[in-house]
Design an enzyme around this catalytic site. Structure first.
Site, mmCIF file in Angstrom:
data_model
loop_
_atom_site.group_PDB
_atom_site.id
_atom_site.type_symbol
_atom_site.label_atom_id
_atom_site.label_comp_id
_atom_site.label_asym_id
_atom_site.label_seq_id
_atom_site.Cartn_x
_atom_site.Cartn_y
_atom_site.Cartn_z
ATOM 1 N N HIS A 207 -35.846 37.120 0.630
ATOM 2 C CA HIS A 207 -34.439 36.271 0.712
ATOM 3 C C HIS A 207 -33.509 37.094 -0.002
ATOM 4 O O HIS A 207 -32.282 36.475 0.427
ATOM 5 C CB HIS A 207 -34.589 34.722 0.235
ATOM 6 C CG HIS A 207 -34.585 34.559 -1.199
ATOM 7 N ND1 HIS A 207 -35.509 34.850 -2.107
ATOM 8 C CD2 HIS A 207 -33.361 34.308 -2.020
ATOM 9 C CE1 HIS A 207 -35.378 34.604 -3.372
ATOM 10 N NE2 HIS A 207 -33.888 34.005 -3.115
HETATM 11 C C1 UD1 Z 1 -29.654 30.861 -3.735
HETATM 12 C C2 UD1 Z 1 -29.404 31.526 -5.048
HETATM 13 C C3 UD1 Z 1 -30.636 32.484 -5.439
HETATM 14 C C4 UD1 Z 1 -31.912 31.902 -5.251
HETATM 15 C C5 UD1 Z 1 -31.936 31.267 -3.859
HETATM 16 C C6 UD1 Z 1 -33.246 30.445 -3.590
HETATM 17 C C7 UD1 Z 1 -27.081 31.880 -5.664
HETATM 18 C C8 UD1 Z 1 -25.931 32.985 -5.729
HETATM 19 N N1 UD1 Z 1 -28.115 32.282 -5.029
HETATM 20 O O1 UD1 Z 1 -29.567 31.873 -2.893
HETATM 21 O O2 UD1 Z 1 -30.349 32.907 -6.718
HETATM 22 O O3 UD1 Z 1 -32.729 32.763 -5.362
HETATM 23 O O4 UD1 Z 1 -30.709 30.245 -3.470
HETATM 24 O O5 UD1 Z 1 -33.308 29.896 -2.211
HETATM 25 O O6 UD1 Z 1 -26.750 30.927 -5.865
HETATM 26 N N2 UD1 Z 1 -28.847 28.056 3.993
HETATM 27 C C9 UD1 Z 1 -29.381 26.915 4.812
HETATM 28 N N3 UD1 Z 1 -29.686 25.893 4.403
HETATM 29 C C10 UD1 Z 1 -29.617 25.533 3.029
HETATM 30 C C11 UD1 Z 1 -28.954 26.660 2.150
HETATM 31 C C12 UD1 Z 1 -28.924 27.803 2.724
HETATM 32 O O7 UD1 Z 1 -29.403 27.075 6.166
HETATM 33 O O8 UD1 Z 1 -29.937 24.519 2.779
HETATM 34 C C13 UD1 Z 1 -28.495 29.363 4.423
HETATM 35 C C14 UD1 Z 1 -26.954 29.364 4.930
HETATM 36 O O9 UD1 Z 1 -26.750 30.207 5.964
HETATM 37 C C15 UD1 Z 1 -26.369 30.130 3.703
HETATM 38 C C16 UD1 Z 1 -27.751 31.044 3.356
HETATM 39 O O10 UD1 Z 1 -28.842 30.430 3.500
HETATM 40 O O11 UD1 Z 1 -25.318 30.748 3.845
HETATM 41 C C17 UD1 Z 1 -27.829 31.313 1.611
HETATM 42 O O12 UD1 Z 1 -27.495 30.289 0.902
HETATM 43 P P1 UD1 Z 1 -26.984 29.995 -0.510
HETATM 44 O O13 UD1 Z 1 -26.866 29.085 -1.214
HETATM 45 O O14 UD1 Z 1 -25.471 30.980 -0.423
HETATM 46 O O15 UD1 Z 1 -27.723 31.327 -1.217
HETATM 47 P P2 UD1 Z 1 -29.412 31.618 -1.185
HETATM 48 O O16 UD1 Z 1 -29.601 32.859 -0.645
HETATM 49 O O17 UD1 Z 1 -30.012 30.581 -0.831
#
Ligand code: UD1
Length: 368
Positions: A207
């Site tokens: 991821h």
């Molecule tokens: C975040 C953490 C990362 C951790 C990861 C675990 C930061 C900088 N990163 O990254 O350290 O390893 O979580 O999962 O805080 N999305 C959904 N549903 C959700 C959450 C996210 O669809 O419930 C999608 C969205 O398109 C979003 C993308 O995932 O833009 C990324 O989510 P985000 O919280 O920005 O960062 P992670 O990649 O999950």
């Protein structure tokens, strides 16, 4: 004097770290301590959040900031704006943050600027790679925290090197492992996916933006996975970011057509730990899974060129394999050709870290 805490959880890897803290507060002898649980809403999908609360027996958050996704600046800013009024209203003596996600940094900044003491659980981890957003979150959170709870001796060294006074650093062990110890039997009772037999499959997670946001790099990694899947079935619970990118780059169809590489939605905690614990090995770019596999004695191949958790390589089961497809494939074949797994468990990864943390927090004089 009653003492008040706010515990912050925002994203999936935070939930298994706050669960044992909440339990330890409930069990602590001091009944004048009150704990407010704040969910920032950084992760909000049922599979990324609610399922974890259910599996881990975490109570409903007292406050949900519902910030959702966004760029780093937008997400961090939204968390700060939403958390400040909570701090002003509740005026906790301590804000407790865990891990290295955007919620960790945003809430520690807000608290510190309001004169509220900050405790950072899982402090001192360093990858040395400042292109990782989490590395920036770690460095900045540690720089302003009043108490820094660490998981291993290497983290203590990192903090000392950065000039953090020794009296602020407490080596307590690993709260993520507390959760693993508590739930392992339950996880092992969860069914494996159909047609998958114990130790006859491997698990993939992917991821990190560095691995999944670039179509060429993601395509290369998938090529390596397909080669590995010719030798052993792979189960691949995909993070929403990865799922979206696989579709966006038109790579998903290839995986769905492959019988040996099974793409699934994100799993609940118990399902996932049950899957990892019975697997032959794991291929991942996660941080926490490097620790969980070390504890479980399951070989872990980490598709990154560095790690903030070097103890898992030094004494655990973790090997860094980067993102080069040949290297990933060869490392997986090497695991398949060996039958013993080696590695030992770091000191204090014993299921009692949260109790140590709560003991410290309830005995230090209030806000430094
Ligand atoms: C975040 C953490 C990362 C951790 C990861 C675990 C930061 C900088 N990163 O990254 O350290 O390893 O979580 O999962 O805080 N999305 C959904 N549903 C959700 C959450 C996210 O669809 O419930 C999608 C969205 O398109 C979003 C993308 O995932 O833009 C990324 O989510 P985000 O919280 O920005 O960062 P992670 O990649 O999950």
């Amino acid at each position: 004097m009653p003492i008040t805490f706010a515990i912050v959880a925002g994203a999936r890897p935070n939930f298994m770290k706050v669960a044992p803290l909440l339990r330890a507060f409930d069990c602590a002898a001091r009944h004048d301590a009150t704990v407010t649980l704040v969910h920032t809403g950084q992760h909000y999908d049922a599979a990324m959040s609610d399922g974890f609360f259910r599996d881990l027996g975490i109570r409903e958050p007292d406050v949900n900031l519902r910030v959702g996704s966004g760029s780093h600046a937008a997400q961090t800013a939204r968390i700060m704006l939403a958390f400040e009024p909570v701090c002003l209203e509740k005026r906790p003596d301590w804000v407790i943050v865990v891990g290295d996600v955007n919620s960790t940094l945003a809430c520690s900044l807000v608290a510190k600027k309001l004169g509220i003491a900050v405790a950072h659980v899982e402090a001192g981890l360093r990858s040395g790679d400042r292109s990782m957003p989490e590395e920036i979150n770690r460095i900045c959170t540690d720089a302003i925290s009043d108490l820094l709870f660490t998981t291993d001796e290497l983290a203590n060294e990192n903090l000392r090197r950065e000039g953090i006074p020794a009296e602020r650093i407490r080596f307590v062990g690993n709260t993520m492992i507390d959760t693993l110890v508590r739930h392992l039997d339950q996880a092992l009772a969860s069914p494996l996916p159909d047609g998958i037999a114990e130790r006859e499959y491997a698990v993939v997670t992917l991821h990190r933006p560095a691995n999944v946001d670039d179509p060429e790099r993601l395509g290369n990694i998938l090529r390596a996975l397909e080669a590995v899947a010719d030798r052993i079935p792979l189960v691949f619970p995909a993070h929403p970011r990865t799922q979206k990118n696989l579709e966006h780059f038109d790579l998903a169809g290839r995986l769905i057509r492959s019988n040996a590489l099974r793409l699934t939605p994100p799993m609940s905690y118990l399902q996932f730990i049950g899957l990892v614990a019975r697997s032959r090995f794991v291929l991942t770019d996660s941080g926490g899974i490097q620790e969980e596999t070390t504890f479980l004695g399951v070989p872990c191949l980490t598709m990154r060129s560095n790690t903030e958790r070097p103890v898992t390589c030094r004494i655990g089961t973790n090997v860094l394999v980067g993102s080069d497809p040949d290297r990933i494939r060869n490392a997986a074949f090497a695991v398949l050709n060996t039958h013993s797994s080696t590695g030992s468990i770091p000191d204090k990864w014993d299921g009692h870290a949260a109790e140590r943390i709560v003991d410290v927090l309830l005995s230090v004089p209030c806000a430094p």
